[in-house]
Scaffold this active site. Structure first.
Site, PDB file in Angstrom:
ATOM      1  CG  ASP A  13    -120.379   6.397 -27.845  1.00  0.00           C
ATOM      2  OD1 ASP A  13    -119.184   6.216 -27.719  1.00  0.00           O
ATOM      3  OD2 ASP A  13    -121.108   6.303 -28.746  1.00  0.00           O
ATOM      4  CE  LYS A  16    -117.294   3.447 -22.232  1.00  0.00           C
ATOM      5  NZ  LYS A  16    -118.303   3.831 -23.020  1.00  0.00           N
ATOM      6  N   GLY A  40    -114.556   4.221 -28.704  1.00  0.00           N
ATOM      7  CA  GLY A  40    -113.579   5.568 -28.952  1.00  0.00           C
ATOM      8  C   GLY A  40    -114.065   6.503 -27.457  1.00  0.00           C
ATOM      9  CG  HIS A  41    -113.272   4.898 -24.283  1.00  0.00           C
ATOM     10  ND1 HIS A  41    -112.681   3.940 -23.459  1.00  0.00           N
ATOM     11  CD2 HIS A  41    -114.249   4.539 -24.877  1.00  0.00           C
ATOM     12  CE1 HIS A  41    -113.642   3.008 -23.258  1.00  0.00           C
ATOM     13  NE2 HIS A  41    -114.428   3.368 -24.360  1.00  0.00           N
ATOM     14  CD  GLN A 223    -117.524  -1.923 -26.753  1.00  0.00           C
ATOM     15  OE1 GLN A 223    -116.977  -2.920 -26.168  1.00  0.00           O
ATOM     16  NE2 GLN A 223    -116.670  -1.198 -27.583  1.00  0.00           N
TER      17      GLN A 223
HETATM   18  P1  GDP Z   1    -116.761   7.094 -24.078  1.00  0.00           P
HETATM   19  O1  GDP Z   1    -116.856   6.161 -25.008  1.00  0.00           O
HETATM   20  O2  GDP Z   1    -117.972   6.629 -23.254  1.00  0.00           O
HETATM   21  O3  GDP Z   1    -115.526   7.555 -23.613  1.00  0.00           O
HETATM   22  O4  GDP Z   1    -117.574   8.504 -24.738  1.00  0.00           O
HETATM   23  P2  GDP Z   1    -117.079   9.284 -26.043  1.00  0.00           P
HETATM   24  O5  GDP Z   1    -115.714   9.709 -25.892  1.00  0.00           O
HETATM   25  O6  GDP Z   1    -117.413   8.540 -27.091  1.00  0.00           O
HETATM   26  O7  GDP Z   1    -118.082  10.275 -26.038  1.00  0.00           O
HETATM   27  C1  GDP Z   1    -118.404  11.313 -25.096  1.00  0.00           C
HETATM   28  C2  GDP Z   1    -118.222  12.837 -25.757  1.00  0.00           C
HETATM   29  O8  GDP Z   1    -118.684  13.753 -24.844  1.00  0.00           O
HETATM   30  C3  GDP Z   1    -116.605  12.999 -25.952  1.00  0.00           C
HETATM   31  O9  GDP Z   1    -116.850  13.872 -26.997  1.00  0.00           O
HETATM   32  C4  GDP Z   1    -116.461  13.872 -24.804  1.00  0.00           C
HETATM   33  O10 GDP Z   1    -115.371  14.855 -24.721  1.00  0.00           O
HETATM   34  C5  GDP Z   1    -117.808  14.614 -24.502  1.00  0.00           C
HETATM   35  N1  GDP Z   1    -117.964  14.683 -23.002  1.00  0.00           N
HETATM   36  C6  GDP Z   1    -117.641  14.219 -21.767  1.00  0.00           C
HETATM   37  N2  GDP Z   1    -118.136  14.612 -20.779  1.00  0.00           N
HETATM   38  C7  GDP Z   1    -118.943  15.521 -21.272  1.00  0.00           C
HETATM   39  C8  GDP Z   1    -119.641  16.593 -20.500  1.00  0.00           C
HETATM   40  O11 GDP Z   1    -119.874  16.688 -19.257  1.00  0.00           O
HETATM   41  N3  GDP Z   1    -120.416  17.689 -21.345  1.00  0.00           N
HETATM   42  C9  GDP Z   1    -120.062  17.568 -22.627  1.00  0.00           C
HETATM   43  N4  GDP Z   1    -120.636  18.712 -23.269  1.00  0.00           N
HETATM   44  N5  GDP Z   1    -119.369  16.877 -23.208  1.00  0.00           N
HETATM   45  C10 GDP Z   1    -118.875  15.933 -22.405  1.00  0.00           C
HETATM   46  P1  IMO Z   2    -117.449   3.066 -26.604  1.00  0.00           P
HETATM   47  O1  IMO Z   2    -116.554   2.407 -25.825  1.00  0.00           O
HETATM   48  C1  IMO Z   2    -121.257   2.990 -28.605  1.00  0.00           C
HETATM   49  C2  IMO Z   2    -122.373  -0.518 -31.421  1.00  0.00           C
HETATM   50  C3  IMO Z   2    -122.001  -0.420 -32.735  1.00  0.00           C
HETATM   51  C4  IMO Z   2    -123.014  -1.482 -33.074  1.00  0.00           C
HETATM   52  C5  IMO Z   2    -122.812  -2.726 -31.852  1.00  0.00           C
HETATM   53  C6  IMO Z   2    -121.830  -3.901 -32.615  1.00  0.00           C
HETATM   54  O2  IMO Z   2    -116.838   4.305 -27.180  1.00  0.00           O
HETATM   55  O3  IMO Z   2    -118.624   3.447 -25.787  1.00  0.00           O
HETATM   56  P2  IMO Z   2    -119.395  -4.054 -33.082  1.00  0.00           P
HETATM   57  O4  IMO Z   2    -118.424  -3.115 -33.875  1.00  0.00           O
HETATM   58  O5  IMO Z   2    -119.036  -3.860 -31.565  1.00  0.00           O
HETATM   59  O6  IMO Z   2    -119.408  -5.259 -33.649  1.00  0.00           O
HETATM   60  O7  IMO Z   2    -120.846  -3.029 -32.913  1.00  0.00           O
HETATM   61  O8  IMO Z   2    -122.180  -1.724 -30.802  1.00  0.00           O
HETATM   62  N1  IMO Z   2    -120.928   0.012 -30.373  1.00  0.00           N
HETATM   63  C7  IMO Z   2    -120.715   1.120 -29.770  1.00  0.00           C
HETATM   64  N2  IMO Z   2    -121.723   2.107 -29.529  1.00  0.00           N
HETATM   65  N3  IMO Z   2    -119.976   3.229 -28.107  1.00  0.00           N
HETATM   66  C8  IMO Z   2    -119.067   2.171 -28.259  1.00  0.00           C
HETATM   67  O9  IMO Z   2    -117.880   1.992 -27.559  1.00  0.00           O
HETATM   68  C9  IMO Z   2    -119.368   1.037 -29.231  1.00  0.00           C
HETATM   69  N4  IMO Z   2    -118.726  -0.024 -29.409  1.00  0.00           N
HETATM   70  C10 IMO Z   2    -119.602  -0.759 -30.363  1.00  0.00           C
HETATM   71  O10 IMO Z   2    -122.437   0.867 -32.976  1.00  0.00           O
HETATM   72  O11 IMO Z   2    -124.497  -0.952 -32.528  1.00  0.00           O
HETATM   73 MG    MG Z   3    -117.101   6.159 -27.348  1.00  0.00          MG
END
Ligand code: GDP
Ligand code: IMO
Ligand code: MG
Length: 425
Positions: A13, A16, A40-41, A223
């Site tokens: 998170d 990415k 979840g991207h 991840q």
């Molecule tokens: P990922 O799994 O690495 O793709 O990240 P996620 O999508 O799970 O979580 C990142 C969250 O931060 C999402 O809600 C994005 O829309 C948000 N986000 C990404 N870059 C920025 C930033 O520079 N500032 C803020 N406030 N939110 C951001």
């Molecule tokens: P993105 O790509 C954050 C965490 C779960 C748990 C551990 C194992 O959005 O960054 P799993 O379901 O993979 O067996 O869970 O890994 N986890 C993540 N945490 N971002 C993710 O993906 C994750 N995918 C798995 O919360 O701790």
């Molecule tokens: Mg994510």
């Protein structure tokens, strides 16, 4: 042309999805190589939001997007995502390719994920419940079913029958109440097969041909480094190599062609699920980061645990990943803190540790040693050049660069595409 990997340096998170979407405009191909719908991207474009779980985050650019052989694919989830993209005007067919070698996530994987988490009780991992661990376990024990097998109906139904018979026994022995129906599962999956067929191909060949033709390939990690099954905070990790070490095996790209690594780093730390987190702030600071950063899981909606930047873990991660540069995200979230802390060492049993401890028992007992930097009050979301950022914010970024010994090449100041500062272009 280079193969550039974009990989999370923390516990996932990091942002990415945003970074991949940004740079995908320059790519010919975007490939995911591991994980499944646990990811979840998020991509935000002009206020519109997409959350991708299986489809690579380059899909909005109409480039070739590959679900690599190292992924575990839940067909119903994939079809739902394809349907959602199409309904929102995103061209998927002709741009998305699914490896025939990828493994299928089956309903018994999700059931077993739930049951094993339940049995762990207080030591549960906090998985996403998407069946990821059991699906990779079946791959390793050679009872997994791959995408290609969906297109041989009788063979597929027989594989499902054999697996369900075994899994039902395991579920019953573990005290699980549910018993799965092999015929119903086979019917459901064979129903998906026809809809998936246009997307399924030999992606290894596709990628190698793209390389040979001089195409620019981006690799999208899911991840993050610290969730890698070998090098992360085991056992509180996911079940794949979410670092660069998984790229070749999960895509078929030759390891020696992987020439550039961009580490995506959030300027503080979050973690979903259980496991050690030395810089976690359980109180007011954590709550403030969670609120300001919208730190709720994009897959499960769970509140993310929040804390200060962990420089010890980060140094370990960027070294192992061999990061060439860092994309630093969510810098806007730190506006308004009087003081911003960065962990530069751990304290353990009266000793100062500067290196990340790979022993999980040691790691769990570590306490952070902080540098405290002065904060800033100015809103940074409008900044488009490094010089637009408040001085103390620039100093914070300089501090991170010297801590890691890597350049911060991109600074993200908001979720939207244009809320980005490119430093070296
Ligand atoms: P990922 O799994 O690495 O793709 O990240 P996620 O999508 O799970 O979580 C990142 C969250 O931060 C999402 O809600 C994005 O829309 C948000 N986000 C990404 N870059 C920025 C930033 O520079 N500032 C803020 N406030 N939110 C951001
Ligand atoms: P993105 O790509 C954050 C965490 C779960 C748990 C551990 C194992 O959005 O960054 P799993 O379901 O993979 O067996 O869970 O890994 N986890 C993540 N945490 N971002 C993710 O993906 C994750 N995918 C798995 O919360 O701790
Ligand atoms: Mg994510």
């Amino acid at each position: 042309m280079p193969v550039t990997c974009v990989i999370g340096t923390q516990w996932g998170d990091e942002g990415k999805g945003k970074i991949i979407d940004l740079i995908a405009s320059r790519a010919d191909v975007v490939v995911r190589y591991q994980g499944g719908a646990n990811a979840g991207h998020t991509v935000r474009v002009g206020g519109e939001q997409f959350i991708f779980h299986l489809i690579p985050s380059g899909i909005l650019h109409g480039k070739i997007n590959v679900i690599g052989n190292g992924m575990v694919v839940d067909p119903a989830q994939l079809l739902a995502e394809i349907g959602e993209c199409s309904a929102r005007g995103v061209a998927v067919e002709g741009n998305l390719f699914v490896s025939s070698l990828a493994h299928l996530v089956m309903p018994y994987h999700k059931a077993l994920d739930r049951i094993s988490e339940g049995r762990r009780g207080g030591t549960a991992l906090g998985t996403t419940g998407r069946g990821i661990g059991p699906a990779y376990a079946d791959r390793a024990t050679r009872s997994g079913i791959r995408v290609a097998e969906l297109f041989h109906a009788e063979h597929f139904a027989a594989r499902v029958r054999a697996n369900v018979e075994e899994k039902n026994r395991i579920i019953a022995a573990l005290g699980g109440a549910e018993q799965l129906d092999a015929a119903a599962i086979a019917d459901e999956y064979l129903g998906h097969a026809a809809r998936l067929r246009p997307f399924v191909t030999d992606t290894v060949r596709l990628l190698r041909r793209a390389l040979a033709a001089g195409r620019y390939v981006f690799v999208e990690g899911a991840q993050g480094m610290l969730l890698d099954v070998d090098f992360g905070t085991y056992p509180f990790v996911t079940s794949s190599n979410s670092s660069t070490f998984g790229v070749a095996a999960g895509s078929g790209l030759p390891a020696r062609r992987i020439d550039e690594v961009m580490g995506v780093t959030k300027c503080y730390t979050t973690r979903v699920g259980q496991g050690p987190f030395p810089t976690e702030e359980a109180g007011e600071v954590g709550e403030r980061l969670r609120r300001a950063g919208g730190e709720f899981g994009a897959t499960t909606g769970r509140p993310r645990r929040c804390g200060w930047l962990d420089g010890v873990a980060l140094r370990y991660a960027v070294d192992l990943l061999s990061c060439d540069s860092i994309a630093l995200t969510k810098v806007d979230v730190l506006t308004g803190f009087d003081e911003i802390k960065v962990c530069t060492a751990y304290q353990h049993d009266g000793e100062i540790l500067r290196e990340f401890p790979t022993d999980p028992v040691v790691m769990s007992a570590c306490r952070p040693v902080y540098d405290a930097l002065p904060g800033w009050t100015e809103d940074t979301r409008g900044a488009r050049h490094f010089a637009d950022l408040p001085r103390r914010c620039r100093e914070y970024i300089d501090h991170i660069e010297s801590l890691l010994g890597r350049p911060v090449g991109l600074v993200s100041v908001g979720p939207d595409r244009d809320e980005t500062i490119y430093r070296y272009r």
